[in-house]
Each structure stands twice: as structure tokens, then as C-alpha cells.
Design an enzyme around this catalytic site. Sequence first.
Site, PDB file in Angstrom:
ATOM      1  N   SER A 145       1.016  -1.092  -0.013  1.00 24.18           N
ATOM      2  CA  SER A 145       0.086   0.070  -0.041  1.00 24.18           C
ATOM      3  C   SER A 145       0.862   1.182  -0.008  1.00 24.18           C
ATOM      4  CB  SER A 145      -0.958   0.082   1.298  1.00 24.18           C
ATOM      5  OG  SER A 145      -1.381   1.331   1.531  1.00 24.18           O
ATOM      6  N   TYR A 158      -1.382  -0.957  10.477  1.00 27.43           N
ATOM      7  CA  TYR A 158      -1.502  -1.325   9.050  1.00 27.43           C
ATOM      8  C   TYR A 158      -0.650  -0.724   8.136  1.00 27.43           C
ATOM      9  CZ  TYR A 158      -3.326  -1.031   4.052  1.00 27.43           C
ATOM     10  OH  TYR A 158      -3.752  -1.021   2.735  1.00 27.43           O
TER      11      TYR A 158
END
Length: 255
Positions: A145, A158
Site C-alpha cells: 500500500s 496497517y
Amino acid sequence: MYLPSFSLDGKLAVVTGATKGIGRAIALGYAEAGADVVLIARTLEDLEKVKKEVEALGRQAFTICNDIKDYKKIIAKVDELLGERPIDIWVNNAGVNIRSQALDVTEEEWMHIVDVNMKSAFFLAQAAAKKMKGNNKGKIINVSSVGGHMALRTGVVYAMTKSAIIQMTKNLAMELGKYSINVNAIEPWYFPTALTETLLKDEAYVNDILDRTPLNRIGKLEELVGTAVYFASDASNYTTGQTLFVDGGMTIYGF
């Protein structure tokens, strides 16, 4: 011939988190490019839907209904399902995010995100590499990401796991190159997925995203597929340890 093949004819791809968002798009893109696909996800009904979509493209589809955290069971099911059939492509896509502020993160949240995004991804990649090693070829693709590269307002755990995926990709590429196994990663920005659904309904939030995205729009899921096919195909045979941003230019934005 100077144009390498982007075809996946005759290849077998395994995709985790394969029933929604990025995973579904990649699975269908691989089928369209000629690959048979093993779909891994938690919900049987969703798996059956995507299985039919793959089959409608003329390819075989196999399903494994399992929580990604129970990676040992997934590895056993893959072995049982495929037998001696080689795995050509493995995509670690399954992921989770809990958008807690750093001061509010609980140990339970931390463990859940790390187990799904990092621990399972590593051990599934390890299992895939062991199978690929015997054939002296294979492609492992990890979905990271932009949050693994740039600071996020929330979701610190995350972001940590996605950063770890980038470094894991580099180190696996270093170790597995001698077996002609390529390991690469994709770093998406904002796309319409289950993880971003609520955020993308917030007009102010979206406008803030667009202000920092040179292409000035949210990505379309099909716009990730070309990158995934490239990394899976012979066209990327001399590309390994790389992370490709699919981010509308967000990571070149200057403050």
C-alpha cells in the site's frame, strides 16, 4: 521477437482475498490473460460467485474457503487440491485495517492486523516458494500500500505491516533469485474496496485525497490489473525485488 509475452496461457495462479476489490480484479484479470485460478477467501458464497466469473472467461477456478490467519490449513488445502500441479503465480493480497489512532490501538487490534497482513503473507509466500523451487521458476506478488511508504493519518499498525511487506519483497527476491523466482510488490493508493468504502463516502475526505493526487481521481480496480499481469507474466522475468506504485501520482506530490 522483442515484445515479451504478457500471456498467462497454461499458468496457474493462486490469489488470496480473491472475492472482493483488488483480489477479485486480479483473479479475473489473470483468467482473462489465460490462467487458471485458485481463489482463497473466507466466504463460500462470494467464492462461488467469483468462481463462476472465472469459468465464464473460459478458465478453471478452484476455491479454498479459509481464514487467512490459519495459513497452515490453507497450505495443506492447496497441496491437497493441486497435488503435483505446479504453482506459477502466487498473489498475497488479503489484508485488513483498523483505523485506530496510535494512542488507542489495543494489543488485540495489533495482533489481528499483523497476523493477517504480515505473518500470513510471509508463511504463504514461503510455502509457494518451496513449491516453485522444484520447478526453478515462479512469480510471487505482494500487495502492499502507499501507506507502507507514506505516513497515514490513522492506521499506524496497517502502515507498519505494509512497510514490512515492501522489505519482505526485497529480501525474498534476494534469496529466491537463484531459483528463478521473481518477487515483486504493488503499492496502490485509493481504490474502491471494502477497506475504503466508508472513507470514499466522505466528500471532504475524498477532496483531500484528490488534492494530493495529480490525476485528480480515485483509481479504478481494472487499472491495477495490468501491473499484476506484468509481474505474473514472462514480460517481468528480469524484474525482481521491485515495488510499483499504482497511485495516480500521489507519491510524487510535493508539499
